[in-house]
Design a protein around this motif. Structure first.
Motif, PDB file in Angstrom:
ATOM      1  N   ASN A  57       0.756  -1.357  -0.113  1.00 58.84           N
ATOM      2  CA  ASN A  57       0.082  -0.200   0.455  1.00 58.84           C
ATOM      3  C   ASN A  57       0.889   1.949  -0.113  1.00 58.84           C
ATOM      4  N   GLY A  58       1.492   1.538   0.575  1.00 59.01           N
ATOM      5  CA  GLY A  58       2.866   2.048   0.494  1.00 59.01           C
ATOM      6  C   GLY A  58       3.637   2.553  -0.420  1.00 59.01           C
ATOM      7  N   ILE A  59       4.072   1.528  -1.309  1.00 57.64           N
ATOM      8  CA  ILE A  59       4.982   1.519  -2.689  1.00 57.64           C
ATOM      9  C   ILE A  59       3.975   1.609  -3.864  1.00 57.64           C
ATOM     10  N   SER A  60       2.687   1.366  -3.981  1.00 54.18           N
ATOM     11  CA  SER A  60       1.807   1.354  -4.829  1.00 54.18           C
ATOM     12  C   SER A  60       1.492   3.073  -5.527  1.00 54.18           C
ATOM     13  N   PRO A  61       0.947   3.277  -4.817  1.00 54.18           N
ATOM     14  CA  PRO A  61       1.141   4.954  -5.427  1.00 54.18           C
ATOM     15  C   PRO A  61       2.534   5.860  -6.494  1.00 54.18           C
ATOM     16  N   LEU A  62       3.281   4.990  -5.173  1.00 55.38           N
ATOM     17  CA  LEU A  62       4.103   5.711  -6.556  1.00 55.38           C
ATOM     18  C   LEU A  62       4.522   4.429  -7.759  1.00 55.38           C
ATOM     19  N   ILE A  63       4.511   3.957  -7.710  1.00 56.76           N
ATOM     20  CA  ILE A  63       4.387   2.987  -8.771  1.00 56.76           C
ATOM     21  C   ILE A  63       3.138   2.953 -10.167  1.00 56.76           C
ATOM     22  N   LYS A  94      12.418   6.159   1.708  1.00 53.33           N
ATOM     23  CA  LYS A  94      12.610   6.173   2.916  1.00 53.33           C
ATOM     24  C   LYS A  94      12.192   7.300   3.948  1.00 53.33           C
ATOM     25  N   PRO A  95      11.045   8.106   3.549  1.00 51.72           N
ATOM     26  CA  PRO A  95      10.618   8.887   4.777  1.00 51.72           C
ATOM     27  C   PRO A  95       9.252   7.685   5.320  1.00 51.72           C
ATOM     28  N   VAL A  96       8.898   7.838   4.214  1.00 49.91           N
ATOM     29  CA  VAL A  96       7.757   6.361   4.395  1.00 49.91           C
ATOM     30  C   VAL A  96       7.944   5.238   4.890  1.00 49.91           C
TER      31      VAL A  96
END
Length: 117
Positions: A57-63, A94-96
């Motif tokens: 869930n934290g990486i999906s917005p970047l993808i 890194k901040p997340v």
């Protein structure tokens, strides 16, 4: 302990600073594979370093920012080499996830970069 999760996205780019006539100076695309490594101690109650769903869930917005896009059009990625893309991703992740310890980014099955901040 180190856990990891792998993500993939498709994106196009061109490299504006390669020598004239270099094939990577022309628009082309890759199916990128991104592996995100998190270091930490397993939490005593759950037994997890972290829930893989939380990582997803934290990486999906970047993808979503990168997938099926022209990387050169994304602020901060005007020269989107794999190295520069890895740094960009690190600075967003890194901040997340303070436990971030490594990123592995492949632009082909046989070519990629490892970045450890």
């Amino acid at each position: 302990m180190i856990i990891y999760k792998t993500f993939s996205f498709d994106a196009a780019h061109y490299l504006p600073h390669v020598p004239a006539g270099h094939k990577c100076g022309r628009m082309h695309g890759h199916t990128y594979s991104l592996k995100v490594f998190i270091t930490g101690d397993p939490e005593p109650h759950s037994g997890w370093v972290m829930d893989y769903t939380d990582l997803k869930n934290g990486i999906s917005p970047l993808i979503e920012i990168l997938d099926h896009k022209v990387l050169n059009d994304i602020p901060g990625l005007e020269n989107p080499t794999s190295e520069q893309l890895s740094i960009w991703l690190w600075n967003k992740i890194k901040p997340v996830f303070p436990g971030l310890s490594r990123i592995e980014l492949n632009e082909t099955p046989s070519s990629g970069v490892i970045y450890e901040g």
